[in-house]
Design a protein around this motif. Structure first.
Motif, PDB file in Angstrom:
ATOM      1  N   THR A 127      -8.088  -6.106  -2.881  1.00 10.27           N
ATOM      2  CA  THR A 127      -9.297  -5.253  -2.928  1.00 10.27           C
ATOM      3  C   THR A 127      -9.213  -4.109  -1.910  1.00 10.27           C
ATOM      4  O   THR A 127      -9.832  -3.072  -2.103  1.00 10.27           O
ATOM      5  N   ARG A 187       0.843  -1.208   0.000  1.00 11.18           N
ATOM      6  CA  ARG A 187       0.000   0.000   0.000  1.00 11.18           C
ATOM      7  C   ARG A 187       0.877   1.256   0.000  1.00 11.18           C
ATOM      8  O   ARG A 187       0.596   2.213  -0.721  1.00 11.18           O
ATOM      9  N   ALA A 229      -7.114   1.997  -8.774  1.00 12.32           N
ATOM     10  CA  ALA A 229      -7.948   2.656  -9.795  1.00 12.32           C
ATOM     11  C   ALA A 229      -7.372   4.031 -10.134  1.00 12.32           C
ATOM     12  O   ALA A 229      -7.368   4.453 -11.294  1.00 12.32           O
ATOM     13  N   GLU A 230      -6.865   4.719  -9.130  1.00 16.40           N
ATOM     14  CA  GLU A 230      -6.239   6.023  -9.356  1.00 16.40           C
ATOM     15  C   GLU A 230      -4.971   5.879 -10.209  1.00 16.40           C
ATOM     16  O   GLU A 230      -4.751   6.613 -11.167  1.00 16.40           O
ATOM     17  N   ASP A 268      -8.961   1.629  -4.338  1.00 15.91           N
ATOM     18  CA  ASP A 268      -8.983   3.082  -4.580  1.00 15.91           C
ATOM     19  C   ASP A 268      -7.670   3.560  -5.195  1.00 15.91           C
ATOM     20  O   ASP A 268      -7.645   4.276  -6.201  1.00 15.91           O
ATOM     21  N   LEU A 269      -6.568   3.145  -4.589  1.00 12.04           N
ATOM     22  CA  LEU A 269      -5.244   3.558  -5.075  1.00 12.04           C
ATOM     23  C   LEU A 269      -4.958   2.974  -6.458  1.00 12.04           C
ATOM     24  O   LEU A 269      -4.389   3.639  -7.325  1.00 12.04           O
ATOM     25  N   GLN A 314     -14.784  -1.560 -12.055  1.00 10.54           N
ATOM     26  CA  GLN A 314     -14.271  -0.189 -11.825  1.00 10.54           C
ATOM     27  C   GLN A 314     -13.487   0.330 -13.031  1.00 10.54           C
ATOM     28  O   GLN A 314     -12.853   1.373 -12.966  1.00 10.54           O
ATOM     29  N   ASP A 344      -6.917  -2.141  -1.617  1.00 14.22           N
ATOM     30  CA  ASP A 344      -6.245  -1.012  -2.251  1.00 14.22           C
ATOM     31  C   ASP A 344      -6.906  -0.593  -3.563  1.00 14.22           C
ATOM     32  O   ASP A 344      -6.280   0.062  -4.402  1.00 14.22           O
TER      33      ASP A 344
END
Ligand code: SF4
Length: 283
Positions: A136, A112, A143-144, A140-141, A187, A138
């Motif tokens: 899963t 992370r 996808a960014e 958010d990171l 996503q 992470d």
């Protein structure tokens, strides 16, 4: 307090060669050894044959690389921001000799931390390869990062069987891994399943149909193709013998591999089923 052993490291990005050398410039292993060594994948794991990593020890988890954020920043800046020449490309395979989401990652959170650094210093391309479902956490990171780097989330799903008779338990449930793939795909994050190396599949047609629904592409491999020694290294492990003893001997053969490949391509189409090194190096 963290009780994992820390391993000193001068560099976290390692130049690739051999199997991954065609597609990637660097591999990234945040851990030394692997916390999944006692599971199904530990029985065939190719990394266990690397004496530079094991240094004579039996295959297992050895520790966490130290000062991971600093090491990534330093290596990245050396590669991407040299003083006199053009920045070089940075295509990362994470990971080649450990799992970035091994059980220790739950607490240590070094993967992370790396992803947080990568959002600021994005590589040109990255494949995040795991046998676990912790990835899963992470999403958010990742996808960014996928907005900035060419990125694949890659989960090994060697088989549709929750347990292969005679073998250790799997690192995580194959059904759960497929749920993870579906979640990332929903996503908009590119996803691949690596059926690697091929293990006994209960229902090939149904497995191919399930994979077709949850991921963008599949990479199929057999240890006779992918272990870097035409099967010699794997034959030094218990893996082929365990297959034979459990009446799965045909899965040791290329004939079985070719038959599974044909069935997969019928379901997913030619372009979505890649093979061995060529597949792994397609980013
Ligand atoms: S997760 Fe990967 S590195 Fe770890 S034991 Fe399994 S195959 Fe080897």
């Amino acid at each position: 307090m963290n009780t994992f052993p820390f391993i000193e490291n001068r560099s976290i990005l390692t130049r690739t060669s051999g199997f991954l050398g065609e597609g990637y410039t660097h591999s990234l292993n945040a851990y030394a050894g692997c916390g999944f060594s006692g599971s199904l994948c530990g029985s065939y794991c190719y990394a266990q044959h690397n004496h530079w990593i094991t240094q004579g020890r039996s295959w297992g988890f050895y520790g966490i690389k130290q000062d991971i954020r600093t090491a990534y920043r330093r290596d990245y800046d050396r590669i991407k921001r040299p003083q006199r020449s053009q920045p070089k490309s940075l295509m990362i395979y994470m990971s080649s000799s450990t799992d970035p989401y091994c059980p220790q990652e739950q607490r240590a959170q070094v993967t992370r931390a790396l992803l947080e650094e990568m959002v600021i210093r994005p590589p040109d391309a990255i494949v995040i390869q795991t046998h676990g479902t912790l990835i899963t956490r992470d999403i958010d990171l990742i996808a960014e990062l996928a907005k900035q780097s060419k990125l694949w989330v890659s989960l090994t799903v060697e088989t549709d069987r929750e347990q292969i008779p005679g073998f250790p338990a799997q690192a995580s449930s194959p059904a759960k891994r497929m749920e993870v793939l579906a979640k990332f795909r929903s996503q908009g994050v590119p996803t691949q399943a690596t059926v690697s190396p091929l293990c006994p599949i209960e229902n090939i047609q149904r497995f191919a149909e399930s994979l077709e629904r949850v991921c963008d592409r599949v990479i199929l491999d057999h240890y006779l193709l992918g272990d870097g020694s035409h099967g010699l290294r794997t034959r030094r492990t218990s893996f082929p013998q365990l297959l034979a003893e459990a009446s799965f001997g045909e899965w040791n053969t290329m004939e079985k591999f070719e038959s599974v490949l044909s069935q997969f391509r019928l379901v997913l189409g030619e372009e979505r089923v890649l093979v061995s090194a060529k597949g792994f190096n397609s980013i």
